[in-house]
Design a protein around this motif. Sequence first.
Motif, mmCIF file in Angstrom:
data_model
loop_
_atom_site.group_PDB
_atom_site.id
_atom_site.type_symbol
_atom_site.label_atom_id
_atom_site.label_comp_id
_atom_site.label_asym_id
_atom_site.label_seq_id
_atom_site.Cartn_x
_atom_site.Cartn_y
_atom_site.Cartn_z
ATOM 1 N N VAL A 291 96.338 50.150 -25.259
ATOM 2 C CA VAL A 291 95.713 51.022 -24.257
ATOM 3 C C VAL A 291 94.244 51.210 -24.624
ATOM 4 O O VAL A 291 93.917 51.663 -25.721
ATOM 5 N N ILE A 292 93.347 50.875 -23.687
ATOM 6 C CA ILE A 292 91.907 51.012 -23.946
ATOM 7 C C ILE A 292 91.445 52.411 -23.587
ATOM 8 O O ILE A 292 90.762 53.067 -24.366
ATOM 9 N N TRP A 293 91.769 52.848 -22.372
ATOM 10 C CA TRP A 293 91.425 54.219 -22.002
ATOM 11 C C TRP A 293 92.394 54.742 -20.961
ATOM 12 O O TRP A 293 93.086 53.979 -20.279
ATOM 13 N N CYS A 294 92.455 56.074 -20.880
ATOM 14 C CA CYS A 294 93.312 56.763 -19.915
ATOM 15 C C CYS A 294 92.416 57.606 -19.018
ATOM 16 O O CYS A 294 91.459 58.230 -19.498
ATOM 17 N N GLU A 295 92.741 57.639 -17.755
ATOM 18 C CA GLU A 295 91.918 58.328 -16.763
ATOM 19 C C GLU A 295 92.771 59.282 -15.929
ATOM 20 O O GLU A 295 93.805 58.891 -15.388
ATOM 21 N N ALA A 296 92.364 60.544 -15.854
ATOM 22 C CA ALA A 296 93.107 61.546 -15.096
ATOM 23 C C ALA A 296 92.976 61.292 -13.597
ATOM 24 O O ALA A 296 91.911 60.912 -13.106
ATOM 25 N N ASP A 297 94.076 61.518 -12.890
ATOM 26 C CA ASP A 297 94.089 61.437 -11.432
ATOM 27 C C ASP A 297 94.976 62.581 -10.940
ATOM 28 O O ASP A 297 96.166 62.399 -10.701
ATOM 29 N N HIS B 23 85.905 63.429 -22.066
ATOM 30 C CA HIS B 23 85.576 64.086 -20.810
ATOM 31 C C HIS B 23 86.876 64.681 -20.276
ATOM 32 O O HIS B 23 87.972 64.269 -20.683
ATOM 33 N N ARG B 24 86.780 65.638 -19.365
ATOM 34 C CA ARG B 24 88.019 66.211 -18.816
ATOM 35 C C ARG B 24 88.865 65.157 -18.118
ATOM 36 O O ARG B 24 90.075 65.333 -17.943
ATOM 37 N N SER B 25 88.252 64.040 -17.733
ATOM 38 C CA SER B 25 88.974 62.991 -17.008
ATOM 39 C C SER B 25 89.282 61.753 -17.841
ATOM 40 O O SER B 25 89.954 60.845 -17.344
ATOM 41 N N TYR B 26 88.821 61.699 -19.103
ATOM 42 C CA TYR B 26 88.959 60.459 -19.862
ATOM 43 C C TYR B 26 89.438 60.685 -21.292
ATOM 44 O O TYR B 26 88.998 61.617 -21.979
ATOM 45 N N LEU B 27 90.303 59.792 -21.721
ATOM 46 C CA LEU B 27 90.782 59.714 -23.096
ATOM 47 C C LEU B 27 90.630 58.253 -23.505
ATOM 48 O O LEU B 27 91.139 57.355 -22.831
ATOM 49 N N VAL B 28 89.924 58.008 -24.621
ATOM 50 C CA VAL B 28 89.531 56.642 -24.973
ATOM 51 C C VAL B 28 90.055 56.268 -26.360
ATOM 52 O O VAL B 28 90.003 57.075 -27.294
ATOM 53 N N ASN B 29 90.529 55.040 -26.470
ATOM 54 C CA ASN B 29 90.973 54.506 -27.755
ATOM 55 C C ASN B 29 89.744 54.159 -28.594
ATOM 56 O O ASN B 29 88.983 53.259 -28.254
#
Length: 244
Positions: free
Chosen positions: A159-165, A201-207
């Motif tokens: 997983v490279i990054w996760c993005e809130a939706d 960021h409130r919308s991003y989680l990054v590896n």
Amino acid sequence: MVRAVIVDDEAEARASLRILLSRCAPDVEVIAEASSIDEAERVITQHKPELLFLDVQMPGGDGFELLQRLGSWTFDVVFATGSSTHAIQAIRFSALDYLMKPVLGDELRAAIDRHIAKRGIGTDAHHNLLHNIAQADERTMKLTLTSGDRSYFIDPAEVIWCEADVNYTNLHLNDDRRFVSARTLKDYEDMLTPLGFLRTHRSYLVNRAHIDHLDRSGFVVLRNGHRVEVASRRKDDVARALAS
């Protein structure tokens, strides 16, 4: 109606959950109870429930031992536990539900609603759960992610990054696949931060392993060239994490 079985070695805990279900979930019928994994195995075979409320820690064998005995199952499982342990991470990684004791009505209702929403969709999550619970290190656990009617067991390092939706999360993998999860970004933050993921960021989680550098305009630049925004209040924390 959802046909359910409660498995817990404490009579008071079983009674409490039954009462809470009658108040918060009139669409759930408790068809049987069990106080041990031996009894539970017999009850499940006899009654064939759709939903199992399963205590994690019980004398004479825990809830995972029951599932290992069964080998596979067609019912949905909601675990109950009194402490946050290695087992909780295994359950989370396997995309299964758990409730912390004492169980709260709104959390119970939410778990039942998730069960109803995925009713009839086989995820094979039980296979991954038995793998994850056997791991001594969270880094060797696999994430259960679904696409259509198929389940995938993913190494978190992919997983490279996760993005809130809103209340969903998009997970972007290093082979350009994207999965949509019904879990929130906060759920993934709790799971993946110990594995080196950074909330930028409130919308991003990054590896962190996939970050090349932090640029001057307030973005982390990934090794694949993609840029992910860093909130101004998180910039110093991200810079320190990348420098360590």
